[in-house]
Design an enzyme around this catalytic site. Sequence first.
Site, PDB file in Angstrom:
ATOM      1  N   LYS A  94       0.815  -1.078   0.027  1.00 27.83           N
ATOM      2  CA  LYS A  94       0.014  -0.061   0.056  1.00 27.83           C
ATOM      3  C   LYS A  94       0.890   1.192   0.010  1.00 27.83           C
ATOM      4  CE  LYS A  94       0.988   1.215   4.359  1.00 27.83           C
ATOM      5  NZ  LYS A  94       1.895   2.448   4.582  1.00 27.83           N
TER       6      LYS A  94
ATOM      7  N   GLY B 114      10.581  -2.569   5.516  1.00 26.19           N
ATOM      8  CA  GLY B 114      10.608  -1.286   6.307  1.00 26.19           C
ATOM      9  C   GLY B 114      10.765  -0.177   5.495  1.00 26.19           C
ATOM     10  N   ALA B 115       9.812   0.037   4.556  1.00 26.79           N
ATOM     11  CA  ALA B 115       9.788   0.942   3.227  1.00 26.79           C
ATOM     12  C   ALA B 115       8.425   1.628   3.368  1.00 26.79           C
ATOM     13  CB  ALA B 115       9.739   0.100   1.915  1.00 26.79           C
TER      14      ALA B 115
ATOM     15  N   GLY C 279       3.668  -1.386   4.088  1.00 26.97           N
ATOM     16  CA  GLY C 279       2.794  -2.066   4.570  1.00 26.97           C
ATOM     17  C   GLY C 279       3.039  -3.556   4.519  1.00 26.97           C
TER      18      GLY C 279
ATOM     19  N   GLY D  60       4.673  -6.197   5.779  1.00 29.60           N
ATOM     20  CA  GLY D  60       4.483  -7.254   7.001  1.00 29.60           C
ATOM     21  C   GLY D  60       2.842  -7.308   7.094  1.00 29.60           C
TER      22      GLY D  60
ATOM     23  N   ASP E 245      -1.842  -0.978  10.793  1.00 27.31           N
ATOM     24  CA  ASP E 245      -2.266  -0.804   9.288  1.00 27.31           C
ATOM     25  C   ASP E 245      -2.792  -2.345   8.924  1.00 27.31           C
ATOM     26  OD1 ASP E 245       0.235  -1.577   8.961  1.00 27.31           O
ATOM     27  OD2 ASP E 245       0.593   0.187   7.702  1.00 27.31           O
TER      28      ASP E 245
HETATM   29  C1  LIG Z   1       3.100   4.452   9.653  1.00 28.47           C
HETATM   30  C2  LIG Z   1       2.078   3.440   8.850  1.00 28.47           C
HETATM   31  C3  LIG Z   1       0.959   4.286   7.996  1.00 28.47           C
HETATM   32  O1  LIG Z   1       0.179   3.560   7.420  1.00 28.47           O
HETATM   33  O2  LIG Z   1       2.420   2.547   8.037  1.00 28.47           O
HETATM   34  P1  LIG Z   1       4.114   2.018   7.698  1.00 28.47           P
HETATM   35  O3  LIG Z   1       4.682   2.917   7.346  1.00 28.47           O
HETATM   36  O4  LIG Z   1       4.530   1.000   8.888  1.00 28.47           O
HETATM   37  O5  LIG Z   1       3.640   1.021   6.230  1.00 28.47           O
HETATM   38  C4  LIG Z   1       1.085   2.649  10.110  1.00 28.47           C
HETATM   39  O6  LIG Z   1       0.617   3.698  10.958  1.00 28.47           O
HETATM   40  C5  LIG Z   1       2.283   1.729  10.953  1.00 28.47           C
HETATM   41  O7  LIG Z   1       1.213   0.615  11.303  1.00 28.47           O
HETATM   42  P2  LIG Z   1       2.117  -0.577  11.757  1.00 28.47           P
HETATM   43  O8  LIG Z   1       3.378  -0.890  10.921  1.00 28.47           O
HETATM   44  O9  LIG Z   1       1.105  -1.699  11.906  1.00 28.47           O
HETATM   45  O10 LIG Z   1       2.632   0.073  13.135  1.00 28.47           O
HETATM   46  P3  LIG Z   1       2.413  -0.923  14.621  1.00 28.47           P
HETATM   47  O11 LIG Z   1       3.168  -2.281  14.510  1.00 28.47           O
HETATM   48  O12 LIG Z   1       1.066  -0.805  14.815  1.00 28.47           O
HETATM   49  O13 LIG Z   1       3.329   0.158  15.367  1.00 28.47           O
HETATM   50  C6  LIG Z   1       4.668   0.313  15.387  1.00 28.47           C
HETATM   51  C7  LIG Z   1       5.005   1.535  16.376  1.00 28.47           C
HETATM   52  O14 LIG Z   1       4.760   2.450  15.448  1.00 28.47           O
HETATM   53  C8  LIG Z   1       4.157   3.621  16.773  1.00 28.47           C
HETATM   54  N1  LIG Z   1       2.850   3.861  16.237  1.00 28.47           N
HETATM   55  C9  LIG Z   1       2.286   3.262  15.284  1.00 28.47           C
HETATM   56  C10 LIG Z   1       0.927   3.594  14.477  1.00 28.47           C
HETATM   57  C11 LIG Z   1       0.483   4.813  15.048  1.00 28.47           C
HETATM   58  N2  LIG Z   1      -0.791   5.327  14.769  1.00 28.47           N
HETATM   59  N3  LIG Z   1       1.053   5.550  16.365  1.00 28.47           N
HETATM   60  C12 LIG Z   1       2.491   5.205  16.471  1.00 28.47           C
HETATM   61  O15 LIG Z   1       3.113   5.933  17.535  1.00 28.47           O
HETATM   62  C13 LIG Z   1       4.133   2.955  18.074  1.00 28.47           C
HETATM   63  O16 LIG Z   1       5.452   3.012  18.629  1.00 28.47           O
HETATM   64  C14 LIG Z   1       4.381   1.633  17.730  1.00 28.47           C
HETATM   65  O17 LIG Z   1       4.787   0.646  18.553  1.00 28.47           O
HETATM   66  N1  LIG Z   2       5.915 -10.860   7.221  1.00 29.23           N
HETATM   67  C1  LIG Z   2       6.892  -9.669   7.357  1.00 29.23           C
HETATM   68  N2  LIG Z   2       7.157  -9.195   6.209  1.00 29.23           N
HETATM   69  C2  LIG Z   2       8.064  -8.005   6.366  1.00 29.23           C
HETATM   70  N3  LIG Z   2       8.560  -7.543   7.469  1.00 29.23           N
HETATM   71  C3  LIG Z   2       8.067  -8.338   8.590  1.00 29.23           C
HETATM   72  C4  LIG Z   2       7.258  -9.586   8.566  1.00 29.23           C
HETATM   73  N4  LIG Z   2       6.964  -9.832   9.810  1.00 29.23           N
HETATM   74  C5  LIG Z   2       7.718  -9.039  10.671  1.00 29.23           C
HETATM   75  N5  LIG Z   2       8.410  -8.214   9.757  1.00 29.23           N
HETATM   76  C6  LIG Z   2       9.272  -7.172  10.336  1.00 29.23           C
HETATM   77  O1  LIG Z   2       8.652  -5.684  10.234  1.00 29.23           O
HETATM   78  C7  LIG Z   2       9.493  -4.834   9.914  1.00 29.23           C
HETATM   79  C8  LIG Z   2       9.178  -4.110   8.355  1.00 29.23           C
HETATM   80  O2  LIG Z   2       7.812  -4.229   8.471  1.00 29.23           O
HETATM   81  P1  LIG Z   2       7.265  -3.823   6.806  1.00 29.23           P
HETATM   82  O3  LIG Z   2       5.752  -4.045   6.968  1.00 29.23           O
HETATM   83  O4  LIG Z   2       8.168  -4.394   5.754  1.00 29.23           O
HETATM   84  O5  LIG Z   2       7.719  -2.207   6.868  1.00 29.23           O
HETATM   85  P2  LIG Z   2       6.886  -1.025   6.829  1.00 29.23           P
HETATM   86  O6  LIG Z   2       6.035  -1.203   8.432  1.00 29.23           O
HETATM   87  O7  LIG Z   2       7.749  -0.041   7.046  1.00 29.23           O
HETATM   88  O8  LIG Z   2       5.639  -0.868   5.825  1.00 29.23           O
HETATM   89  C9  LIG Z   2      10.851  -5.317   9.822  1.00 29.23           C
HETATM   90  O9  LIG Z   2      11.539  -5.220  11.057  1.00 29.23           O
HETATM   91  C10 LIG Z   2      10.677  -7.005   9.750  1.00 29.23           C
HETATM   92  O10 LIG Z   2      11.562  -7.549  10.376  1.00 29.23           O
END
Ligand SMILES: C[C@@](CO)(OP(=O)(O)O)[C@H](O)COP(=O)(O)OP(=O)(O)OC[C@H]1O[C@@H](n2ccc(N)nc2=O)[C@H](O)[C@@H]1O
Ligand SMILES: Nc1ncnc2c1ncn2[C@@H]1O[C@H](COP(=O)(O)OP(=O)(O)O)[C@@H](O)[C@H]1O
Length: 281
Positions: free
Chosen positions: A10, A95-96, A99, A101, A135
């Site tokens: 996403k 880690g990009a 989403g 994971g 997410d």
């Molecule tokens: C930033 C977003 C935007 O869509 O996506 P990604 O960049 O990861 O893809 C999301 O909010 C990420 O969602 P997700 O990757 O599920 O994060 P989580 O595991 O719930 O949270 C990881 C950590 O990020 C912080 N966190 C996350 C979501 C939020 N609304 N507030 C926060 O402060 C918290 O410290 C939490 O412990």
């Molecule tokens: N199925 C999975 N795919 C990718 N990353 C994962 C998964 N399960 C756990 N992780 C951990 O989640 C982190 C990255 O999550 P990812 O969803 O790829 O990034 P983001 O949250 O930035 O979108 C890494 O620390 C990775 O080790």
Amino acid sequence: MKIILPSPAKINLSLWVNGKRDDGYHDILTVFHTINVFDYISIQQSGQLELNVAGSTIVPAGGDNLIIKACDVFSKHTGIKPKVSITLEKHIPIGAGLGGGSSNAALVLKGLNMLYNYPVDEEKLMEMAAEIGSDVAFFIKGGLAIGYGRGEKLIFYGKHKFDILLVYPNIFCSTAEVYKYLPPIKREISIEDAERLILIPLMKGDLDTLRENMWNDLESSRAPCIKEVMEAKKIIEDVVGTKVLMSGSGSSLFTIVDKNKKIDITPLQRKGWWVKFCSAI
Ligand SMILES: C[C@@](CO)(OP(=O)(O)O)[C@H](O)COP(=O)(O)OP(=O)(O)OC[C@H]1O[C@@H](n2ccc(N)nc2=O)[C@H](O)[C@@H]1O
Ligand SMILES: Nc1ncnc2c1ncn2[C@@H]1O[C@H](COP(=O)(O)OP(=O)(O)O)[C@@H](O)[C@H]1O
């Protein structure tokens, strides 16, 4: 029986932070759309739960993998201990801010629900998904959605067509760290604001207004990785000539592209970056 599930990535067409919560999370308002960049997950009934990961040496294959967390949450809510062999083929950059994971976890919840003959409905799946990550619930349905709360409260708007140029500049961003180093933000964006700024221009095909309005508060985080991401953002904007935005907590960056406008991406590829023209799905 074996099922193969495409697990889409996403982007966040925008992400506003409305404040810090008592539980340590942040209240956000974000606009999600799934895109045609996929991991592939196969699930097959077996004597025990096992996970194999192909295509990545950094994604854990044990309990830290969000797929295993999904199996645990499924078991907690249905009483069914999944006895399946799962293979995850990673292609989504890790880690990009794409989403990957979270998508994997959501698709495994859906796959297990299918394999064990639908013990829960979609609403319950969304609830279970929200326990795994902020997410994850979005990926139960995908398409175009506004997320609020932590990102787990959702309003879905179907699917919309647009094309993007997506760049992963090989920088790993920890979501927790990006949020941790975010300076306080003093303004509140409402669902109506997000509809006016992002959804209406998108639905009208007014890409110039969409580009102008898209925003990501996490770009102002003082986390070390974000400084590097902003340098990459400038380089990409010089090459493409349009506004570029970081997706989610980064590090991937994207711009909305017009199908009929040719963009020479070789300067970006020469940096060894992951560069791909993708579409919303
Ligand atoms: C930033 C977003 C935007 O869509 O996506 P990604 O960049 O990861 O893809 C999301 O909010 C990420 O969602 P997700 O990757 O599920 O994060 P989580 O595991 O719930 O949270 C990881 C950590 O990020 C912080 N966190 C996350 C979501 C939020 N609304 N507030 C926060 O402060 C918290 O410290 C939490 O412990
Ligand atoms: N199925 C999975 N795919 C990718 N990353 C994962 C998964 N399960 C756990 N992780 C951990 O989640 C982190 C990255 O999550 P990812 O969803 O790829 O990034 P983001 O949250 O930035 O979108 C890494 O620390 C990775 O080790």
